[in-house]
Design a protein around this motif. Structure first.
Motif, mmCIF file in Angstrom:
data_model
loop_
_atom_site.group_PDB
_atom_site.id
_atom_site.type_symbol
_atom_site.label_atom_id
_atom_site.label_comp_id
_atom_site.label_asym_id
_atom_site.label_seq_id
_atom_site.Cartn_x
_atom_site.Cartn_y
_atom_site.Cartn_z
ATOM 1 N N ILE A 29 45.568 36.504 53.821
ATOM 2 C CA ILE A 29 44.416 35.764 53.299
ATOM 3 C C ILE A 29 44.760 34.279 53.135
ATOM 4 C CG2 ILE A 29 43.346 37.717 52.147
ATOM 5 C CD1 ILE A 29 44.513 36.700 49.550
ATOM 6 N N PRO A 30 43.745 33.411 53.267
ATOM 7 C CA PRO A 30 44.009 31.970 53.135
ATOM 8 C C PRO A 30 44.312 31.574 51.689
ATOM 9 C CG PRO A 30 41.680 32.382 53.493
ATOM 10 C CD PRO A 30 42.359 33.698 53.640
ATOM 11 N N VAL A 31 45.179 30.587 51.541
ATOM 12 C CA VAL A 31 45.545 30.085 50.229
ATOM 13 C C VAL A 31 45.260 28.583 50.202
ATOM 14 C CG1 VAL A 31 47.423 29.815 48.586
ATOM 15 C CG2 VAL A 31 47.381 31.791 50.095
ATOM 16 N N VAL A 32 44.605 28.115 49.139
ATOM 17 C CA VAL A 32 44.349 26.684 48.989
ATOM 18 C C VAL A 32 45.030 26.234 47.705
ATOM 19 C CG1 VAL A 32 42.608 24.905 48.790
ATOM 20 C CG2 VAL A 32 42.129 26.931 50.132
ATOM 21 N N VAL A 33 45.856 25.206 47.790
ATOM 22 C CA VAL A 33 46.647 24.787 46.634
ATOM 23 C C VAL A 33 46.408 23.320 46.346
ATOM 24 C CG1 VAL A 33 48.885 25.141 45.597
ATOM 25 C CG2 VAL A 33 48.414 26.099 47.822
ATOM 26 N N ARG A 34 46.364 23.000 45.056
ATOM 27 C CA ARG A 34 46.230 21.614 44.645
ATOM 28 C C ARG A 34 47.602 21.153 44.194
ATOM 29 N NH1 ARG A 34 46.269 19.167 39.671
ATOM 30 N NH2 ARG A 34 44.690 17.608 39.229
ATOM 31 N N THR A 35 47.997 19.977 44.591
ATOM 32 C CA THR A 35 49.248 19.424 44.096
ATOM 33 C C THR A 35 49.161 17.907 44.093
ATOM 34 O OG1 THR A 35 51.625 19.358 44.338
ATOM 35 C CG2 THR A 35 50.364 19.391 46.358
ATOM 36 N N LEU A 78 34.630 45.492 42.291
ATOM 37 C CA LEU A 78 33.977 44.491 43.144
ATOM 38 C C LEU A 78 33.881 45.032 44.563
ATOM 39 C CD1 LEU A 78 35.484 41.064 42.068
ATOM 40 C CD2 LEU A 78 33.122 41.772 41.918
ATOM 41 N N ARG A 79 32.682 44.981 45.115
ATOM 42 C CA ARG A 79 32.494 45.491 46.470
ATOM 43 C C ARG A 79 32.137 44.377 47.448
ATOM 44 N NH1 ARG A 79 35.229 48.355 45.147
ATOM 45 N NH2 ARG A 79 35.111 50.543 44.552
ATOM 46 N N GLU A 80 32.085 43.124 46.941
ATOM 47 C CA GLU A 80 31.796 41.996 47.820
ATOM 48 C C GLU A 80 33.058 41.167 47.954
ATOM 49 O OE1 GLU A 80 28.353 39.869 46.192
ATOM 50 O OE2 GLU A 80 28.167 41.608 44.928
ATOM 51 N N PRO A 81 33.161 40.372 49.011
ATOM 52 C CA PRO A 81 34.317 39.490 49.126
ATOM 53 C C PRO A 81 34.335 38.508 47.953
ATOM 54 C CG PRO A 81 33.025 39.491 51.147
ATOM 55 C CD PRO A 81 32.245 40.247 50.136
ATOM 56 N N PHE A 82 35.513 38.255 47.418
ATOM 57 C CA PHE A 82 35.591 37.316 46.301
ATOM 58 C C PHE A 82 36.818 36.428 46.443
ATOM 59 C CE2 PHE A 82 38.077 40.952 45.059
ATOM 60 C CZ PHE A 82 39.171 40.410 44.413
ATOM 61 N N MET A 142 37.981 42.942 57.533
ATOM 62 C CA MET A 142 39.184 43.118 56.708
ATOM 63 C C MET A 142 39.679 44.561 56.827
ATOM 64 S SD MET A 142 39.957 41.622 53.050
ATOM 65 C CE MET A 142 39.940 40.098 53.893
ATOM 66 N N THR A 143 40.947 44.723 56.931
ATOM 67 C CA THR A 143 41.495 46.067 57.072
ATOM 68 C C THR A 143 41.377 46.807 55.746
ATOM 69 O OG1 THR A 143 43.623 45.155 56.511
ATOM 70 C CG2 THR A 143 43.168 45.463 58.835
ATOM 71 N N ALA A 144 41.301 48.107 55.843
ATOM 72 C CA ALA A 144 41.177 48.910 54.637
ATOM 73 C C ALA A 144 42.560 49.105 54.031
ATOM 74 C CB ALA A 144 40.536 50.255 54.978
ATOM 75 N N ARG A 145 42.995 48.122 53.277
ATOM 76 C CA ARG A 145 44.305 48.207 52.640
ATOM 77 C C ARG A 145 44.223 49.114 51.433
ATOM 78 N NH1 ARG A 145 48.363 43.750 52.888
ATOM 79 N NH2 ARG A 145 49.051 44.356 50.835
ATOM 80 N N ARG A 146 45.209 49.931 51.264
ATOM 81 C CA ARG A 146 45.232 50.762 50.062
ATOM 82 C C ARG A 146 45.946 49.987 48.965
ATOM 83 N NH1 ARG A 146 42.528 54.636 50.920
ATOM 84 N NH2 ARG A 146 42.566 55.071 48.731
ATOM 85 N N GLU A 195 39.259 37.483 49.443
ATOM 86 C CA GLU A 195 39.196 36.735 50.700
ATOM 87 C C GLU A 195 39.930 35.405 50.626
ATOM 88 O OE1 GLU A 195 35.367 35.393 51.814
ATOM 89 O OE2 GLU A 195 34.827 34.753 49.816
ATOM 90 N N GLY A 196 40.519 35.086 49.488
ATOM 91 C CA GLY A 196 41.247 33.824 49.408
ATOM 92 C C GLY A 196 41.749 33.566 48.007
#
Lengths: 574, 127
Positions: free
Chosen positions: A231-237, A131-135, A1-5, A205-206
């Motif tokens: 980042i990936p997006v998951v949607v319920r509809t 948070l320092r881990e992917p979430f 992952m890029t270091a986004r500011r 991460e999502g």
């Protein structure tokens, strides 16, 4: 992952620290206290004592300090005159009132709802920022969110939860999660709330939009696609129209439970074993092998309730060439053949000729109606194949007691679907390709799985045969004669197999489903296994430990230590 | 005109004037500096500080900072005075000079407060 500011302060007004809120509310009580103190001290310095002069400022302040705080050392430095006592009596009552007012205001402030909300918000955004881990960001913590949250937590994934209901967010503290899950009560349609929940956090991460409202999910998907396109997006509809609108923003994964249920039904109609395998694998670690179930016979189906679920279901049945009779309370414009009436009415059911139908679907959005429909249909025709839609989680025991062949719980369908996609991408790939292999293949794989792992699903994991992950296998893989069967021998006794079954082999984008023992492996292959956790540890040991891999692959015993290898001159070739 | 602004301006100015009143005169002569005036300056300065609590604007933050400086200086002056009267057993010219010069520092901070008040008034005259 890029270091986004994070450019969060630039886009949204910074929240003022809670200390300022306290200070602002405490202005009046504090001024009151200062005034009372100064009047009391001033009075003591002016009123003559026994020697005819007043106390000095120092003594007066000293005396007031211990009197006002109810410590009370007595009359210092010398006994007071009558005038002084009169004044002190008044000041004692005044200061007690002052302190009571100040402390009371402070306590009221701590009890205050806005203040507590401000505190909770600050704590939440601080936790998320740290948070320092992917979430994963979960918007909506209803049934689906809770089922999915537990499954993801057992995989060791971190989450941040947003929900409108304070009760659900409070339930996060009670739920037994391994990791700390920060939760915020807030409106997910507000970009600022999403930002507070870590949408712009580099470790996000999502985003999963799982609220009950399609509109809200759409807005969340849009916000995520515009602010974090990476980042990936998951949607319920539930609605195809909304699904179409969602797809115009980026490429979110849209999960429609009714749609998926239809796919499952068709799979179950054509390939019961494939369906059984699929529902076992998506059940998560520890899932029991689902009972094979009665396959529905081909013939006419009766569907009660022609809403979104009913329509989808009828469409799927018709696509399979099955005849369908529909019962609904209202007349449908696009369906001329609909029997209009209350399905619980015996006359209406008779009209639907239940006696010669094979399947019955109770698909209204009311659980009580569905249950009574099933009971009525069973009375008319014992052997009917019954599918039902369960709307509320609390009704689960009732549906279980009726022994229905298929129960659709939208929340579970969505949760399992998303779980399969997020847990390991290889599993998702396997599930996509698996139905194509046919029923008998799935049946054989099921037998193999049961022989190795029993009826309880172990864990599903991925292994990469790279130099980094499998340093001990390097020479063997490069030898060109690396059979999968040799890798699966047990480190305790190489004539036996470890309790793991390879589900899928991925090489350069090509997949081999259910690879057999005679498949040749190459460096860089990715393997998806299902099996007992002990087997996973054994495989990791083979991949990392040269001594183990020499025994398992070549039946050679090699000393594990460097010194003994030199002394015995049995050095593993590298 | 709001009562809040009147009270605020009143206390800021009063803190400065009382401080000035105590400060003026020969540094080391106790007769020229009334202790009641120091007491009043401390009390008014404390009240001014509390009045400035919780203002989130930039100018409000500077206001609070100057007030805290004035408090610190005046409390240090009061402690100095207590040292002189209670422990040394009488105010020497040296101690008195220290008390008054400390209050002089507070005066400077209070003057900055007054300047800020004037700036605020001229900038936001419409409100």
């Amino acid at each position: 992952m890029t270091a986004r500011r994070r450019h969060f302060s630039a886009r949204y007004a910074e929240q003022s620290p809670t200390i300022f809120l306290i200070l602002r509310r405490m202005r009046v009580p504090l001024i009151f206290l200062i005034v009372i103190f100064s009047v009391s001290v001033l009075g003591l310095t002016l009123i003559p004592g026994q020697r005819g002069t007043g106390m000095s400022f120092f003594d007066a302040f000293y005396f007031m300090s211990y009197t006002a705080t109810t410590i009370g050392y007595g009359e210092l430095p010398e006994p007071f005159s009558g005038g002084q006592r009169l004044w002190v009596m008044a000041t004692i009552y005044l200061t007690v009132v002052g302190w009571a007012y100040t402390i009371g205001s402070l306590l009221a402030l701590i009890q205050d709802r806005t203040f507590r909300q401000a505190l909770a918000l600050r704590r939440f955004s601080r936790t998320v920022n740290r948070l320092r881990e992917p979430f994963l960001l979960l918007a909506g913590y209803g049934q689906t969110g809770q089922i999915l949250g537990r499954a993801l937590d057992s995989l060791g994934r971190r989450m941040v939860v947003l929900d409108l209901s304070a009760e659900r967010v409070d339930a996060l503290d009670i739920d037994s999660y391994h990791a700390d899950v920060p939760g915020l009560v807030g409106d997910a349609t507000d970009p600022h709330t999403l930002d507070l929940a870590g949408l712009e956090h580099p470790r996000c991460e999502g985003v999963l939009a799982l609220t009950d409202s399609d509109e809200v999910n759409l807005v969340v998907a849009m916000t995520a696609a515009l602010i974090r396109p990476d980042i990936p997006v998951v949607v319920r509809t539930l609605s195809p129209a909304i699904e179409h609108r969602m797809r115009s923003f980026g490429s979110p994964t849209v999960v429609n439970p009714f749609d998926r249920f239809g796919d499952h039904v068709r799979l179950a109609l054509h390939a019961p074993a494939s369906y059984q395998l699929m529902s076992w694998l998506v059940g998560g670690p520890g899932a029991e092998l689902p009972a094979p179930g009665r396959p529905p016979a081909a013939g006419r189906w009766v569907v009660c309730g022609y809403g979104r679920f009913g329509r989808k279901f009828v469409e799927d049945l018709r696509a399979d060439g099955l005849e369908v009779t529909i019962i609904d309370a209202a007349e449908q414009e696009d369906e001329p053949g609909v029997i209009v009436g209350d399905a619980a009415d015996p006359a209406v059911l008779r009209q639907a000729r239940l006696a010669d139908a094979v399947g019955f679907v109770a698909g209204t959005d009311n659980d009580a109606t569905n249950l009574s429909l099933i009971a009525a249909a069973r009375r008319l025709h014992r052997g009917l194949f019954i599918a039902a839609r369960q709307n509320r989680r609390a009704s689960a025991p009732l549906f279980a007691a009726l022994e229905i062949d298929w129960v659709l719980v939208a929340a579970e369908v969505v949760a399992r679907e998303i779980y399969a996609q997020l847990s390991t991408p290889l599993l998702w790939r396997f599930l996509q390709d698996m139905p194509g292999r046919g029923n008998e293949w799935a049946d054989r794989l099921l037998d193999r799985l049961q022989a190795h792992c029993g009826s309880r699903l172990g864990s599903v994991w991925k292994m990469t045969l790279s130099d980094a992950e499998a340093p001990a296998l390097g020479p063997w893989l490069r030898g060109g004669d690396a059979l999968l069967g040799d890798l699966l021998r047990s480190p305790h006794n190489r004539d036996e197999q470890v309790a793991a079954v390879p589900l899928l082999l991925l090489r350069d984008g090509e997949t081999i489903l259910g690879p057999e023992d005679d498949v040749r492996l190459a460096a860089g292959d990715q393997l998806l296994f299902v099996g007992h956790p002990v087997a996973r540890r054994a495989l990791i040991d083979i991949m990392l430990n040269r001594a183990t891999s020499e025994y398992v692959l070549h039946d050679r015993t090699v000393p594990a230590g460097w010194l003994w290898q030199r002394l015995s001159r049995r050095i593993p070739d590298s | 005109m709001s009562l809040e602004k009147v009270v605020f301006g009143f206390f800021v100015l009063l803190a400065a004037t009382l401080n000035f009143g105590f400060f003026i005169g020969d540094l080391s002569d106790p007769a020229l500096h009334n202790v009641y005036e120091l007491f009043a300056a401390v009390v008014v300065s404390l009240i001014t500080t509390v009045l400035k609590f919780g203002d989130r604007t930039q100018i409000g933050a500077v206001h609070l900072a100057t007030s805290l400086v004035a408090d610190l200086q005046l409390i240090a002056a009061a402690l100095m005075w207590a040292w002189g009267t209670q422990i040394e057993g009488g105010l020497t010219p040296g101690t008195m000079a220290a008390v008054v010069s400390l209050s002089g520092g507070a005066l400077l901070a209070n003057l900055v407060s007054v300047v800020l008040l004037v700036i605020e008034t001229t900038t936001f005259h419409r409100r």
